[in-house]
Design a protein around this motif. Sequence first.
Motif, mmCIF file in Angstrom:
data_model
loop_
_atom_site.group_PDB
_atom_site.id
_atom_site.type_symbol
_atom_site.label_atom_id
_atom_site.label_comp_id
_atom_site.label_asym_id
_atom_site.label_seq_id
_atom_site.Cartn_x
_atom_site.Cartn_y
_atom_site.Cartn_z
ATOM 1 N N VAL A 46 4.194 4.004 -22.795
ATOM 2 C CA VAL A 46 3.928 3.454 -21.810
ATOM 3 C C VAL A 46 3.219 1.843 -22.049
ATOM 4 N N THR A 47 3.968 1.087 -20.994
ATOM 5 C CA THR A 47 3.451 -0.451 -21.156
ATOM 6 C C THR A 47 1.934 -0.634 -20.315
ATOM 7 N N ILE A 48 1.199 -1.471 -20.574
ATOM 8 C CA ILE A 48 0.035 -1.671 -20.039
ATOM 9 C C ILE A 48 0.208 -2.029 -18.509
ATOM 10 N N LEU A 49 1.410 -2.992 -18.066
ATOM 11 C CA LEU A 49 1.779 -2.954 -16.753
ATOM 12 C C LEU A 49 1.895 -1.683 -15.801
ATOM 13 N N ARG A 50 2.661 -0.746 -16.494
ATOM 14 C CA ARG A 50 2.811 0.683 -15.805
ATOM 15 C C ARG A 50 1.546 1.425 -15.844
ATOM 16 N N ALA A 51 0.914 1.173 -16.905
ATOM 17 C CA ALA A 51 -0.683 1.842 -16.815
ATOM 18 C C ALA A 51 -1.489 1.276 -15.770
ATOM 19 N N GLU A 52 -1.324 0.048 -15.551
ATOM 20 C CA GLU A 52 -2.229 -0.588 -14.506
ATOM 21 C C GLU A 52 -1.526 0.030 -13.158
ATOM 22 N N LEU A 53 -0.270 0.097 -12.906
ATOM 23 C CA LEU A 53 0.377 0.549 -11.787
ATOM 24 C C LEU A 53 0.084 2.020 -11.285
ATOM 25 N N ASP A 54 0.230 2.655 -12.564
ATOM 26 C CA ASP A 54 -0.177 4.279 -12.536
ATOM 27 C C ASP A 54 -1.357 4.348 -11.996
ATOM 28 N N SER A 55 -2.695 3.702 -12.517
ATOM 29 C CA SER A 55 -3.713 3.995 -12.228
ATOM 30 C C SER A 55 -4.070 3.476 -10.613
ATOM 31 N N ALA A 56 -3.493 2.398 -10.563
ATOM 32 C CA ALA A 56 -3.408 2.017 -8.835
ATOM 33 C C ALA A 56 -3.014 3.064 -7.979
ATOM 34 N N ARG A 57 -1.875 3.743 -8.346
ATOM 35 C CA ARG A 57 -1.273 4.857 -7.497
ATOM 36 C C ARG A 57 -2.434 6.005 -7.599
ATOM 37 N N PHE A 58 -2.910 6.195 -8.718
ATOM 38 C CA PHE A 58 -3.762 7.323 -8.792
ATOM 39 C C PHE A 58 -5.047 7.128 -7.885
ATOM 40 N N LEU A 59 -5.498 5.948 -7.767
ATOM 41 C CA LEU A 59 -6.504 5.641 -6.675
ATOM 42 C C LEU A 59 -6.115 6.036 -5.391
ATOM 43 N N LEU A 60 -4.813 5.942 -4.959
ATOM 44 C CA LEU A 60 -4.400 6.063 -3.533
ATOM 45 C C LEU A 60 -4.544 7.452 -3.159
ATOM 46 N N GLU A 61 -4.845 8.281 -4.083
ATOM 47 C CA GLU A 61 -4.822 9.851 -3.923
ATOM 48 C C GLU A 61 -6.024 10.107 -3.020
ATOM 49 N N ASP A 62 -6.887 9.305 -3.373
ATOM 50 C CA ASP A 62 -8.439 9.705 -2.601
ATOM 51 C C ASP A 62 -8.563 8.654 -1.674
ATOM 52 N N VAL A 63 -7.780 7.699 -1.038
ATOM 53 C CA VAL A 63 -8.073 6.983 -0.068
ATOM 54 C C VAL A 63 -7.896 7.572 1.292
ATOM 55 N N ASP A 64 -9.007 7.404 2.075
ATOM 56 C CA ASP A 64 -8.933 7.964 3.502
ATOM 57 C C ASP A 64 -8.903 6.719 4.353
ATOM 58 N N THR A 65 -7.481 6.511 4.987
ATOM 59 C CA THR A 65 -7.101 5.515 5.645
ATOM 60 C C THR A 65 -7.613 5.558 7.114
ATOM 61 N N ARG A 66 -8.578 6.418 7.444
ATOM 62 C CA ARG A 66 -9.181 6.362 8.924
ATOM 63 C C ARG A 66 -10.314 5.221 8.689
ATOM 64 N N ASP A 67 -10.906 4.885 7.364
ATOM 65 C CA ASP A 67 -11.976 4.038 7.303
ATOM 66 C C ASP A 67 -11.885 2.905 6.079
ATOM 67 N N THR A 68 -10.226 3.280 5.487
ATOM 68 C CA THR A 68 -10.147 2.161 4.440
ATOM 69 C C THR A 68 -8.794 1.430 4.754
ATOM 70 N N ARG A 69 -8.925 0.214 4.339
ATOM 71 C CA ARG A 69 -7.691 -0.545 4.333
ATOM 72 C C ARG A 69 -7.463 -0.987 2.824
ATOM 73 N N LEU A 70 -6.320 -1.196 2.311
ATOM 74 C CA LEU A 70 -5.856 -1.787 0.966
ATOM 75 C C LEU A 70 -5.122 -2.745 1.110
ATOM 76 N N GLY A 71 -4.956 -3.804 -0.100
ATOM 77 C CA GLY A 71 -4.190 -4.819 -0.161
ATOM 78 C C GLY A 71 -3.691 -4.956 -1.477
#
Length: 188
Positions: A46-71
Amino acid sequence: APFGTPGRVDAVLVVDVSASTQRSARVPADPVRARVRGTRPLEPDVTILRAELDSARFLLEDVDTRDTRLGVVAFSAADRFDPPRVEISAWTEVTLTRHLGAIGAGLDRIGRAGAAGSTNMAAGLDRAIDELIGRGRSRPDPDAAKVVVFFTDGTPTKPHEDARDNELAVLRAAERAAVHGVRVFSFA
């Protein structure tokens, strides 16, 4: 709301897409994460870029969009483009939104575009700050806690030729974040 207390949060995921992120991530398998979250450890190539993107996607699993906006913001340096375009060292891939599908699509676009150019961390941080405080394309929420989640693999190599000047540029960008009440969490 103060950070760490319930309330609205605006967070920008900042992804380093400089050429150095094409290298292998060499991330050790994480059996605890695999067991607890049910996810597979990263493959060895896995490249560093892929690890960064996978980590970002991992964070999405815990986001509650009722009180959080992401960009999403991506950065490298103007030398990514041929010919170089001085004004573009960082760009907003996705403005602040509650739609996780839009965030995922933005991360996918970054992955397809790939890595190139030098590392202008200051530009990436400044673009994220702009999105959070209303100087970018996003509509600001003055009552939301403001957070930057910064993914990178290395040290800044732009906008200056001198390494010390590049480090100072990043520190100045971090000071600007603090002035605007933006908390920065960096993951390398």
